[in-house]
Write a protein that holds these residues in place. Structure first.
Motif, PDB file in Angstrom:
ATOM      1  N   ASP A 186       7.522   2.412   4.047  1.00  0.00           N
ATOM      2  CA  ASP A 186       8.077   1.500   3.043  1.00  0.00           C
ATOM      3  C   ASP A 186       9.255   0.770   3.694  1.00  0.00           C
ATOM      4  N   ALA A 210      -4.563   3.978   6.567  1.00  0.00           N
ATOM      5  CA  ALA A 210      -3.489   3.997   7.566  1.00  0.00           C
ATOM      6  C   ALA A 210      -3.052   5.435   7.833  1.00  0.00           C
ATOM      7  N   SER A 211      -2.726   5.711   9.090  1.00  0.00           N
ATOM      8  CA  SER A 211      -2.286   7.052   9.468  1.00  0.00           C
ATOM      9  C   SER A 211      -0.976   7.407   8.779  1.00  0.00           C
ATOM     10  N   ARG A 212      -0.077   6.445   8.732  1.00  0.00           N
ATOM     11  CA  ARG A 212       1.223   6.616   8.074  1.00  0.00           C
ATOM     12  C   ARG A 212       1.643   5.270   7.519  1.00  0.00           C
ATOM     13  N   VAL A 213       2.195   5.268   6.313  1.00  0.00           N
ATOM     14  CA  VAL A 213       2.667   4.031   5.696  1.00  0.00           C
ATOM     15  C   VAL A 213       4.179   4.109   5.552  1.00  0.00           C
ATOM     16  N   GLU A 253      -2.221   2.945   1.855  1.00  0.00           N
ATOM     17  CA  GLU A 253      -2.643   4.321   2.133  1.00  0.00           C
ATOM     18  C   GLU A 253      -4.144   4.470   1.927  1.00  0.00           C
ATOM     19  N   LYS A 254      -4.660   3.836   0.876  1.00  0.00           N
ATOM     20  CA  LYS A 254      -6.091   3.925   0.586  1.00  0.00           C
ATOM     21  C   LYS A 254      -6.941   3.206   1.627  1.00  0.00           C
ATOM     22  N   ASP A 288      -0.495   2.970  12.111  1.00  0.00           N
ATOM     23  CA  ASP A 288       0.630   3.029  11.193  1.00  0.00           C
ATOM     24  C   ASP A 288       0.854   1.654  10.575  1.00  0.00           C
ATOM     25  N   VAL A 338       2.437   0.276  -1.033  1.00  0.00           N
ATOM     26  CA  VAL A 338       2.287   1.536  -0.296  1.00  0.00           C
ATOM     27  C   VAL A 338       0.995   2.258  -0.667  1.00  0.00           C
ATOM     28  N   SER A 339       0.735   2.426  -1.947  1.00  0.00           N
ATOM     29  CA  SER A 339      -0.452   3.164  -2.385  1.00  0.00           C
ATOM     30  C   SER A 339      -1.740   2.491  -1.903  1.00  0.00           C
ATOM     31  N   ARG A 340      -1.791   1.176  -2.025  1.00  0.00           N
ATOM     32  CA  ARG A 340      -3.008   0.447  -1.619  1.00  0.00           C
ATOM     33  C   ARG A 340      -3.244   0.546  -0.119  1.00  0.00           C
TER      34      ARG A 340
END
Length: 250
Positions: free
Chosen positions: A124, A119-122, A115-116, A103, A111-113
């Motif tokens: 904010d 990461a299992s969960r991002v 996620e790419k 995580d 956040v978007s980067r």
């Protein structure tokens, strides 16, 4: 020198100068001497600029999570400031180490980067207060890449025998406080990164295999433009490492 056995003249190598009060040479010099075991060959297919950019941050992430946090296959980790230099490498390295849950906490713009990166969960950080809103006892390791978070506030999110690892020492990471906290079954750790060939080669393998693929480089400057590079390094709009090209850059 004559005692070097594993490198030849002309080899491309990477590493970083070990921090020490006795260090008198800098990496921007045309020629420096470093111990043979504190550098490694640049992997095939990796540019010198990328190798220069990844070293310190990848070693910091690896040694923090593996050596201090005892992260291993099947374990869970929360990485704070995953959009930063160390955090970006930490997410990729944790995945390469086959952590079960990776995580990440970052700012809205990242956040978007993150996620790419896989990461299992991002999370904010502007939308959730991790000091209070995480699931209790959910992580084996929390890696604070900023050194700004409190063990006392985040310990609720650690599993029994879990560790919070910080990039900056604080009162909770130094005896006797660290020893007293260990009685609770949870540990507060910090690290001082050490450059060594074994870890450099491991990072190199991950770069070559594509497991480390995101190494943000903001800009590359010739060494003759060092002042501009220093100004960019201090610019809050900088989005990655600032790399100085010494060879042919005068």
């Amino acid at each position: 020198g004559d005692g070097v056995k594993d490198f030849q003249v002309g080899d491309s190598i990477f590493g970083h100068l070990q921090y020490a009060s006795s260090t008198k040479q800098g990496s921007l010099a045309e020629y420096i001497s470093v111990p043979e075991l504190e550098c490694a060959k640049v992997p095939e297919g990796v540019t010198m600029e990328v190798a220069a950019a990844v070293t310190t941050e990848a070693l910091t992430a690896l040694q923090a999570m593996r050596d201090q946090g005892k992260l291993a296959e099947g374990k869970s980790i929360l990485i704070i400031a995953a959009g930063g230099g160390v955090g970006t490498q930490a997410v990729q390295i944790a995945k390469a180490m086959q952590a079960h849950i990776v995580d990440a906490v970052c700012s809205t713009k990242d956040v978007s980067r993150v996620e790419k990166l896989g990461a299992s969960r991002v999370i904010d950080r502007t939308q959730k207060d991790i000091n209070t809103d995480l699931q209790p006892a959910s992580y084996d390791v929390i890696f604070d890449t900023t050194g700004k978070y409190s063990f006392m506030k985040l310990r609720y999110a650690l599993k029994k025998k879990g560790s919070l690892v910080s990039t900056i020492p604080n009162i909770s990471t130094i005896p006797p406080a660290s020893l007293l906290l260990a009685i609770t079954g949870k540990r507060s750790k910090s690290l001082f990164v050490h450059c060594n060939r074994k870890d450099l080669e491991l990072v190199g393998q991950w770069m070559k295999s594509g497991e480390i693929y995101s190494i943000p480089v903001d800009n590359i400057y010739d060494v003759k433009d060092i002042q501009a590079a220093r100004e960019r390094q201090s610019d809050p709009k900088k989005s990655g490492r600032v790399v100085i090209k010494v060879d042919g850059g005068w």
